[in-house]
Design a protein around this motif. Structure first.
Motif, PDB file in Angstrom:
ATOM      1  N   ASN A  45       0.812  -1.219   0.000  1.00 38.72           N
ATOM      2  CA  ASN A  45       0.000   0.000   0.000  1.00 38.72           C
ATOM      3  C   ASN A  45       0.843   1.265   0.000  1.00 38.72           C
ATOM      4  N   GLY A  46       2.163   1.099   0.073  1.00 38.64           N
ATOM      5  CA  GLY A  46       3.052   2.256   0.041  1.00 38.64           C
ATOM      6  C   GLY A  46       3.137   2.998   1.357  1.00 38.64           C
ATOM      7  N   HIS A  47       2.660   2.385   2.433  1.00 39.72           N
ATOM      8  CA  HIS A  47       2.719   3.032   3.745  1.00 39.72           C
ATOM      9  C   HIS A  47       4.075   2.857   4.413  1.00 39.72           C
ATOM     10  N   ARG A  48       4.879   1.988   3.847  1.00 37.97           N
ATOM     11  CA  ARG A  48       6.200   1.730   4.406  1.00 37.97           C
ATOM     12  C   ARG A  48       7.147   1.379   3.261  1.00 37.97           C
ATOM     13  N   ASP A  49       8.345   1.905   3.293  1.00 32.83           N
ATOM     14  CA  ASP A  49       9.331   1.567   2.271  1.00 32.83           C
ATOM     15  C   ASP A  49       9.678   0.084   2.364  1.00 32.83           C
ATOM     16  N   ILE A  50       9.923  -0.516   1.211  1.00 33.13           N
ATOM     17  CA  ILE A  50      10.228  -1.946   1.161  1.00 33.13           C
ATOM     18  C   ILE A  50      11.734  -2.150   1.232  1.00 33.13           C
ATOM     19  N   PRO A  51      12.217  -2.819   2.273  1.00 30.71           N
ATOM     20  CA  PRO A  51      13.649  -3.128   2.329  1.00 30.71           C
ATOM     21  C   PRO A  51      14.017  -4.072   1.178  1.00 30.71           C
ATOM     22  N   VAL A  52      15.256  -4.013   0.744  1.00 36.72           N
ATOM     23  CA  VAL A  52      15.709  -4.847  -0.369  1.00 36.72           C
ATOM     24  C   VAL A  52      15.453  -6.327  -0.098  1.00 36.72           C
ATOM     25  N   SER A  53      15.723  -6.772   1.113  1.00 33.63           N
ATOM     26  CA  SER A  53      15.520  -8.187   1.430  1.00 33.63           C
ATOM     27  C   SER A  53      14.053  -8.590   1.275  1.00 33.63           C
ATOM     28  N   ALA A  54      13.144  -7.749   1.738  1.00 37.98           N
ATOM     29  CA  ALA A  54      11.713  -8.041   1.616  1.00 37.98           C
ATOM     30  C   ALA A  54      11.277  -7.977   0.152  1.00 37.98           C
ATOM     31  N   PHE A  55      11.811  -7.019  -0.590  1.00 37.23           N
ATOM     32  CA  PHE A  55      11.509  -6.904  -2.020  1.00 37.23           C
ATOM     33  C   PHE A  55      11.899  -8.195  -2.740  1.00 37.23           C
ATOM     34  N   MET A  56      13.076  -8.706  -2.435  1.00 33.27           N
ATOM     35  CA  MET A  56      13.553  -9.936  -3.066  1.00 33.27           C
ATOM     36  C   MET A  56      12.663 -11.124  -2.674  1.00 33.27           C
ATOM     37  N   GLN A  57      12.254 -11.190  -1.419  1.00 33.49           N
ATOM     38  CA  GLN A  57      11.375 -12.266  -0.956  1.00 33.49           C
ATOM     39  C   GLN A  57      10.031 -12.213  -1.685  1.00 33.49           C
ATOM     40  N   ILE A  58       9.493 -11.017  -1.849  1.00 33.92           N
ATOM     41  CA  ILE A  58       8.206 -10.847  -2.531  1.00 33.92           C
ATOM     42  C   ILE A  58       8.343 -11.242  -3.993  1.00 33.92           C
ATOM     43  N   CYS A  59       9.392 -10.786  -4.648  1.00 35.02           N
ATOM     44  CA  CYS A  59       9.604 -11.135  -6.064  1.00 35.02           C
ATOM     45  C   CYS A  59       9.753 -12.641  -6.242  1.00 35.02           C
ATOM     46  N   GLN A  60      10.498 -13.263  -5.353  1.00 36.17           N
ATOM     47  CA  GLN A  60      10.671 -14.714  -5.437  1.00 36.17           C
ATOM     48  C   GLN A  60       9.329 -15.424  -5.234  1.00 36.17           C
ATOM     49  N   ALA A  61       8.550 -14.967  -4.274  1.00 35.32           N
ATOM     50  CA  ALA A  61       7.245 -15.573  -4.000  1.00 35.32           C
ATOM     51  C   ALA A  61       6.289 -15.407  -5.180  1.00 35.32           C
ATOM     52  N   LEU A  62       6.443 -14.312  -5.920  1.00 35.63           N
ATOM     53  CA  LEU A  62       5.601 -14.057  -7.087  1.00 35.63           C
ATOM     54  C   LEU A  62       6.190 -14.654  -8.367  1.00 35.63           C
ATOM     55  N   ASP A  63       7.399 -15.191  -8.271  1.00 31.79           N
ATOM     56  CA  ASP A  63       8.112 -15.759  -9.418  1.00 31.79           C
ATOM     57  C   ASP A  63       8.287 -14.719 -10.525  1.00 31.79           C
ATOM     58  N   ILE A  64       8.791 -13.545 -10.121  1.00 29.87           N
ATOM     59  CA  ILE A  64       9.053 -12.472 -11.086  1.00 29.87           C
ATOM     60  C   ILE A  64      10.504 -12.021 -10.976  1.00 29.87           C
ATOM     61  N   ASP A  65      10.994 -11.437 -12.052  1.00 29.75           N
ATOM     62  CA  ASP A  65      12.355 -10.922 -12.099  1.00 29.75           C
ATOM     63  C   ASP A  65      12.398  -9.550 -11.414  1.00 29.75           C
ATOM     64  N   PRO A  66      13.152  -9.424 -10.321  1.00 36.34           N
ATOM     65  CA  PRO A  66      13.203  -8.144  -9.613  1.00 36.34           C
ATOM     66  C   PRO A  66      13.722  -7.001 -10.487  1.00 36.34           C
ATOM     67  N   GLY A  67      14.696  -7.295 -11.343  1.00 42.78           N
ATOM     68  CA  GLY A  67      15.251  -6.267 -12.222  1.00 42.78           C
ATOM     69  C   GLY A  67      14.218  -5.725 -13.198  1.00 42.78           C
ATOM     70  N   ALA A  68      13.419  -6.622 -13.764  1.00 39.24           N
ATOM     71  CA  ALA A  68      12.377  -6.197 -14.708  1.00 39.24           C
ATOM     72  C   ALA A  68      11.338  -5.327 -14.007  1.00 39.24           C
ATOM     73  N   LEU A  69      10.985  -5.700 -12.792  1.00 37.96           N
ATOM     74  CA  LEU A  69      10.014  -4.906 -12.042  1.00 37.96           C
ATOM     75  C   LEU A  69      10.579  -3.521 -11.730  1.00 37.96           C
ATOM     76  N   LEU A  70      11.833  -3.463 -11.343  1.00 34.71           N
ATOM     77  CA  LEU A  70      12.466  -2.167 -11.048  1.00 34.71           C
ATOM     78  C   LEU A  70      12.540  -1.300 -12.295  1.00 34.71           C
ATOM     79  N   ASN A  71      12.810  -1.912 -13.453  1.00 31.36           N
ATOM     80  CA  ASN A  71      12.850  -1.147 -14.695  1.00 31.36           C
ATOM     81  C   ASN A  71      11.486  -0.540 -15.006  1.00 31.36           C
ATOM     82  N   LYS A  72      10.432  -1.323 -14.821  1.00 37.53           N
ATOM     83  CA  LYS A  72       9.071  -0.808 -15.050  1.00 37.53           C
ATOM     84  C   LYS A  72       8.757   0.325 -14.069  1.00 37.53           C
ATOM     85  N   ALA A  73       9.135   0.132 -12.827  1.00 36.59           N
ATOM     86  CA  ALA A  73       8.878   1.160 -11.812  1.00 36.59           C
ATOM     87  C   ALA A  73       9.638   2.444 -12.144  1.00 36.59           C
TER      88      ALA A  73
END
Length: 77
Positions: A45-73
């Motif tokens: 919801n954007g109420h808290r910044d996402i630490p890199v470790s949590a971002f990686m955990q979320i991307c892995q759980a979603l089976d997505i490439d973190p780099g591709a998501l960051l590029n889109k963002a």
């Protein structure tokens, strides 16, 4: 809003979009990522910044490439 906050909001928006497309419930994503549901909700919801470790955990759980998501963002800035 400063650039860091804008980036964090953009990342959260991209993650929300992936969650919606994949039809994953927050509870399920929390279990897959090892994060508490409340914490995950704050990140998505954007109420808290996402630490890199949590971002990686979320991307892995979603089976997505973190780099591709960051590029889109980054394009949304």
């Amino acid at each position: 809003m400063d650039d860091e906050s804008k980036a964090s909001q953009s990342i959260a928006a991209q993650l929300r979009a992936v969650v919606a497309v994949k039809g994953v419930l927050k509870k399920e994503l929390a279990e897959r990522s090892g994060l508490a549901v409340n914490t995950l909700s704050r990140y998505l919801n954007g109420h808290r910044d996402i630490p890199v470790s949590a971002f990686m955990q979320i991307c892995q759980a979603l089976d997505i490439d973190p780099g591709a998501l960051l590029n889109k963002a980054a394009k949304d800035l």
